[in-house]
Design a protein around this motif. Structure first.
Motif, PDB file in Angstrom:
ATOM      1  N   ARG A 170      11.239  33.336  81.933  1.00 42.98           N
ATOM      2  CA  ARG A 170      11.552  32.361  83.011  1.00 42.98           C
ATOM      3  C   ARG A 170      13.093  32.044  83.106  1.00 42.98           C
ATOM      4  O   ARG A 170      13.896  32.475  82.087  1.00 42.98           O
ATOM      5  CB  ARG A 170      10.818  31.069  83.033  1.00 42.98           C
ATOM      6  N   PHE A 171      13.637  31.808  84.183  1.00 39.21           N
ATOM      7  CA  PHE A 171      14.942  31.617  84.396  1.00 39.21           C
ATOM      8  C   PHE A 171      15.040  30.138  84.949  1.00 39.21           C
ATOM      9  O   PHE A 171      14.784  29.770  86.048  1.00 39.21           O
ATOM     10  CB  PHE A 171      15.461  32.437  85.677  1.00 39.21           C
ATOM     11  N   GLY A 172      15.874  29.356  84.022  1.00 39.53           N
ATOM     12  CA  GLY A 172      15.706  28.005  84.472  1.00 39.53           C
ATOM     13  C   GLY A 172      16.583  27.134  83.398  1.00 39.53           C
ATOM     14  O   GLY A 172      17.652  27.527  82.815  1.00 39.53           O
TER      15      GLY A 172
ATOM     16  N   ALA B 120       7.259  37.893  84.569  1.00 36.47           N
ATOM     17  CA  ALA B 120       8.767  37.629  84.609  1.00 36.47           C
ATOM     18  C   ALA B 120       9.135  37.469  85.963  1.00 36.47           C
ATOM     19  O   ALA B 120       8.485  37.770  87.138  1.00 36.47           O
ATOM     20  CB  ALA B 120       9.649  38.938  83.917  1.00 36.47           C
ATOM     21  N   ILE B 121      10.125  36.719  86.216  1.00 36.62           N
ATOM     22  CA  ILE B 121      10.875  36.537  87.542  1.00 36.62           C
ATOM     23  C   ILE B 121      10.839  37.894  88.265  1.00 36.62           C
ATOM     24  O   ILE B 121      11.485  38.784  87.436  1.00 36.62           O
ATOM     25  CB  ILE B 121      12.020  35.784  87.625  1.00 36.62           C
ATOM     26  N   PRO B 122      10.673  38.055  89.634  1.00 39.09           N
ATOM     27  CA  PRO B 122      10.732  39.506  89.954  1.00 39.09           C
ATOM     28  C   PRO B 122      12.158  40.075  89.637  1.00 39.09           C
ATOM     29  O   PRO B 122      12.144  41.220  89.338  1.00 39.09           O
ATOM     30  CB  PRO B 122      10.887  39.240  91.518  1.00 39.09           C
ATOM     31  N   SER B 123      13.193  39.715  89.995  1.00 40.27           N
ATOM     32  CA  SER B 123      14.670  40.119  89.645  1.00 40.27           C
ATOM     33  C   SER B 123      14.835  40.739  88.334  1.00 40.27           C
ATOM     34  O   SER B 123      15.143  41.936  88.274  1.00 40.27           O
ATOM     35  CB  SER B 123      15.791  39.462  90.048  1.00 40.27           C
ATOM     36  N   PHE B 124      14.307  40.078  87.407  1.00 42.79           N
ATOM     37  CA  PHE B 124      14.459  40.566  85.975  1.00 42.79           C
ATOM     38  C   PHE B 124      13.158  41.443  85.717  1.00 42.79           C
ATOM     39  O   PHE B 124      13.636  42.541  84.986  1.00 42.79           O
ATOM     40  CB  PHE B 124      14.257  39.147  84.915  1.00 42.79           C
ATOM     41  N   ALA B 125      12.123  41.146  86.158  1.00 43.30           N
ATOM     42  CA  ALA B 125      10.952  42.307  85.903  1.00 43.30           C
ATOM     43  C   ALA B 125      11.322  43.585  86.432  1.00 43.30           C
ATOM     44  O   ALA B 125      11.193  44.631  85.708  1.00 43.30           O
ATOM     45  CB  ALA B 125       9.582  41.866  86.525  1.00 43.30           C
TER      46      ALA B 125
ATOM     47  N   GLU C 205      16.474  36.373 100.151  1.00 40.64           N
ATOM     48  CA  GLU C 205      15.923  35.814  99.143  1.00 40.64           C
ATOM     49  C   GLU C 205      15.623  36.609  97.882  1.00 40.64           C
ATOM     50  O   GLU C 205      15.329  36.254  97.097  1.00 40.64           O
ATOM     51  CB  GLU C 205      14.676  34.938  99.789  1.00 40.64           C
ATOM     52  N   ASP C 206      15.544  37.780  98.262  1.00 41.03           N
ATOM     53  CA  ASP C 206      15.222  38.746  97.241  1.00 41.03           C
ATOM     54  C   ASP C 206      16.414  39.572  96.831  1.00 41.03           C
ATOM     55  O   ASP C 206      17.170  40.289  97.566  1.00 41.03           O
ATOM     56  CB  ASP C 206      14.270  39.785  97.763  1.00 41.03           C
TER      57      ASP C 206
ATOM     58  N   LEU D   4       2.168  43.882  83.149  1.00 43.35           N
ATOM     59  CA  LEU D   4       3.302  43.188  83.727  1.00 43.35           C
ATOM     60  C   LEU D   4       3.166  42.532  84.939  1.00 43.35           C
ATOM     61  O   LEU D   4       2.877  43.339  86.104  1.00 43.35           O
ATOM     62  CB  LEU D   4       4.557  44.091  83.503  1.00 43.35           C
ATOM     63  N   GLN D   5       3.419  41.237  85.193  1.00 42.14           N
ATOM     64  CA  GLN D   5       3.166  40.661  86.438  1.00 42.14           C
ATOM     65  C   GLN D   5       4.517  40.105  86.765  1.00 42.14           C
ATOM     66  O   GLN D   5       5.211  39.317  86.016  1.00 42.14           O
ATOM     67  CB  GLN D   5       2.182  39.405  86.496  1.00 42.14           C
ATOM     68  N   ALA D   6       4.896  40.194  88.162  1.00 41.81           N
ATOM     69  CA  ALA D   6       6.444  39.750  88.617  1.00 41.81           C
ATOM     70  C   ALA D   6       6.243  38.468  89.432  1.00 41.81           C
ATOM     71  O   ALA D   6       5.413  38.600  90.515  1.00 41.81           O
ATOM     72  CB  ALA D   6       7.155  40.631  89.206  1.00 41.81           C
ATOM     73  N   SER D   7       6.604  37.251  89.273  1.00 43.98           N
ATOM     74  CA  SER D   7       6.335  36.081  89.982  1.00 43.98           C
ATOM     75  C   SER D   7       7.248  35.225  89.940  1.00 43.98           C
ATOM     76  O   SER D   7       7.906  34.859  88.853  1.00 43.98           O
ATOM     77  CB  SER D   7       4.942  35.613  89.581  1.00 43.98           C
ATOM     78  N   GLY D   8       7.778  34.708  90.959  1.00 44.94           N
ATOM     79  CA  GLY D   8       8.948  33.730  90.974  1.00 44.94           C
ATOM     80  C   GLY D   8       8.159  32.158  90.946  1.00 44.94           C
ATOM     81  O   GLY D   8       8.915  31.183  90.771  1.00 44.94           O
ATOM     82  N   GLN D   9       6.634  32.108  90.802  1.00 41.62           N
ATOM     83  CA  GLN D   9       6.284  30.753  90.587  1.00 41.62           C
ATOM     84  C   GLN D   9       6.170  30.545  89.102  1.00 41.62           C
ATOM     85  O   GLN D   9       5.939  31.347  88.288  1.00 41.62           O
ATOM     86  CB  GLN D   9       4.773  30.925  91.235  1.00 41.62           C
ATOM     87  N   LEU D  10       6.060  29.136  88.830  1.00 35.71           N
ATOM     88  CA  LEU D  10       5.897  28.623  87.622  1.00 35.71           C
ATOM     89  C   LEU D  10       4.307  28.777  87.323  1.00 35.71           C
ATOM     90  O   LEU D  10       3.890  27.841  87.650  1.00 35.71           O
ATOM     91  CB  LEU D  10       6.389  27.230  87.489  1.00 35.71           C
ATOM     92  N   GLN D  11       3.946  29.728  86.753  1.00 38.62           N
ATOM     93  CA  GLN D  11       2.511  29.817  86.427  1.00 38.62           C
ATOM     94  C   GLN D  11       2.028  29.151  85.315  1.00 38.62           C
ATOM     95  O   GLN D  11       2.907  28.732  84.440  1.00 38.62           O
ATOM     96  CB  GLN D  11       2.163  31.583  86.215  1.00 38.62           C
ATOM     97  N   ASP D  12       0.806  28.779  85.212  1.00 35.90           N
ATOM     98  CA  ASP D  12       0.140  28.092  84.144  1.00 35.90           C
ATOM     99  C   ASP D  12      -0.299  29.197  83.279  1.00 35.90           C
ATOM    100  O   ASP D  12      -1.462  29.893  83.434  1.00 35.90           O
ATOM    101  CB  ASP D  12      -0.915  27.210  84.742  1.00 35.90           C
ATOM    102  N   LEU D  13       0.546  29.458  82.112  1.00 35.34           N
ATOM    103  CA  LEU D  13       0.188  30.704  81.293  1.00 35.34           C
ATOM    104  C   LEU D  13      -1.039  30.291  80.673  1.00 35.34           C
ATOM    105  O   LEU D  13      -1.815  31.283  80.460  1.00 35.34           O
ATOM    106  CB  LEU D  13       1.319  30.768  80.202  1.00 35.34           C
ATOM    107  N   VAL D  14      -1.422  29.193  80.111  1.00 39.21           N
ATOM    108  CA  VAL D  14      -2.565  28.764  79.261  1.00 39.21           C
ATOM    109  C   VAL D  14      -3.889  28.908  80.416  1.00 39.21           C
ATOM    110  O   VAL D  14      -4.711  29.757  79.964  1.00 39.21           O
ATOM    111  CB  VAL D  14      -2.763  27.251  78.927  1.00 39.21           C
ATOM    112  N   ARG D  15      -3.948  28.461  81.390  1.00 38.22           N
ATOM    113  CA  ARG D  15      -4.979  28.516  82.477  1.00 38.22           C
ATOM    114  C   ARG D  15      -5.071  30.006  82.937  1.00 38.22           C
ATOM    115  O   ARG D  15      -6.094  30.457  83.179  1.00 38.22           O
ATOM    116  CB  ARG D  15      -4.821  27.772  83.776  1.00 38.22           C
ATOM    117  N   GLU D  16      -4.164  30.809  83.076  1.00 36.78           N
ATOM    118  CA  GLU D  16      -4.225  32.227  83.724  1.00 36.78           C
ATOM    119  C   GLU D  16      -4.157  33.379  82.601  1.00 36.78           C
ATOM    120  O   GLU D  16      -4.319  34.401  82.987  1.00 36.78           O
ATOM    121  CB  GLU D  16      -2.903  32.418  84.361  1.00 36.78           C
TER     122      GLU D  16
END
Length: 297
Positions: free
Chosen positions: A144-146, A98-103, A216-217, A125-137
């Motif tokens: 996500r927020f978008g 999830a994005i860090p702020s929401f997580a 930024e945070d 639970l992973q907090a990340s602002g990057q668009l991760q490749d869910l399948v590959r990872e």
């Protein structure tokens, strides 16, 4: 780094341990010929003879015995590492990003309730602002927020979001801005979220704030507002905890809609997993219970 073929190493180690290709083949559910082929391939790759052959009898060389001990130790460490990754018997593992702020500010404080309801599910639970490749990872589900455009994933909109200004009740000795136009004389805290849309919603002709710290945070932005450093423009979901506790006060009844929404995303087929379905149902129920679906205007 060039590593020998893993299958060949397993065949070699078993052959040295048994000093018999047939027994090694039985252990690994292979044929005698397959073990012989793997061992010869390893000898060619290493450029050294590993076994002395006398008809159907084989004997490992001293070099082979030393190398087999190393291989056995490494295979054991690989097996131990894999065992640590596997959940205990009866436990279902669920990986969530999830994005860090929401997580940090909404999801993490509530996850204990999910675990209580589902004690056989282990949540990572992973907090990340990057668009991760869910399948590959290998991630089961993401928040996500978008704008909802996430090709190759199952996408479900969760909730929308709004912006409004907040301040500490102790800001400027408790003399909080009474009207939107009072913000012209206030210290406006800055983040990646611009003030301009809210200014327009409030009918204000004010320039975008400049100078000072750019946060930024969003957690740091809220911390600064709680400390009384200025007025912050926040997202409702991110700031509701401090507003409920009285650490922050919402200023005015004017909000501007956010162009982005929160989405639940998952790799194709992930919703077939019982732990993913359980998390989805709990998440939607918790959103409804915390009244995020009826975000104040």
């Amino acid at each position: 780094m060039r590593l020998p073929n893993l299958s060949a190493l397993r065949a070699f180690e078993a052959a040295v341990r048994h000093e018999n290709f047939s027994r090694a083949a039985a252990e690994l559910c292979l044929t005698h010929g397959a073990i012989s082929h793997q061992v010869r391939g390893l000898e060619e790759e290493l450029g050294v003879q590993l076994f002395v052959r006398n008809g159907k009898q084989v004997m490992a060389t001293p070099e082979a015995r030393r190398y087999a001990a190393t291989v056995a130790r490494c295979l054991s460490e690989l097996a131990d590492g894999a065992a640590e990754l596997r959940p205990p018997d009866g436990v279902q593992r669920l990986s969530v990003t999830a994005i860090p702020s929401f997580a940090a500010r909404w999801l993490a404080p509530r996850l204990g309730q999910f675990i209580e309801q589902h004690p056989t599910i282990e949540v990572i639970l992973q907090a990340s602002g990057q668009l991760q490749d869910l399948v590959r990872e290998g991630i089961d589900v993401g928040i996500r927020f978008g704008r909802g455009k996430y090709p190759g994933l199952d996408v479900e909109r969760l909730i929308g979001e709004i912006y409004y200004p907040v301040a500490s009740p102790h800001y400027r000795g408790g003399q909080l801005p009474a009207y939107p136009q009072d913000l012209a004389k206030a210290t406006l805290l800055r983040s990646n979220e611009p003030w301009a849309p809210w200014f327009r919603a409030a009918g204000l002709d004010l320039p975008e704030p400049s100078g000072g710290v750019m946060f930024e945070d969003l957690s740091m932005l809220i911390r600064s507002a709680v400390d009384g450093d200025g007025v912050a423009l926040v997202r409702h979901v991110v700031a509701m905890q401090e507003i409920a506790s009285g650490q922050l006060v919402r200023l005015f009844d004017i909000a501007s809609p956010c162009p982005d929404d929160y989405y639940l995303v998952s790799p194709p087929g992930a919703l077939q997993k019982p732990q993913v379905r359980a998390f989805r149902e709990w998440l939607k129920a918790e959103i409804a219970r915390s009244q995020l679906l009826t975000t104040p205007s």
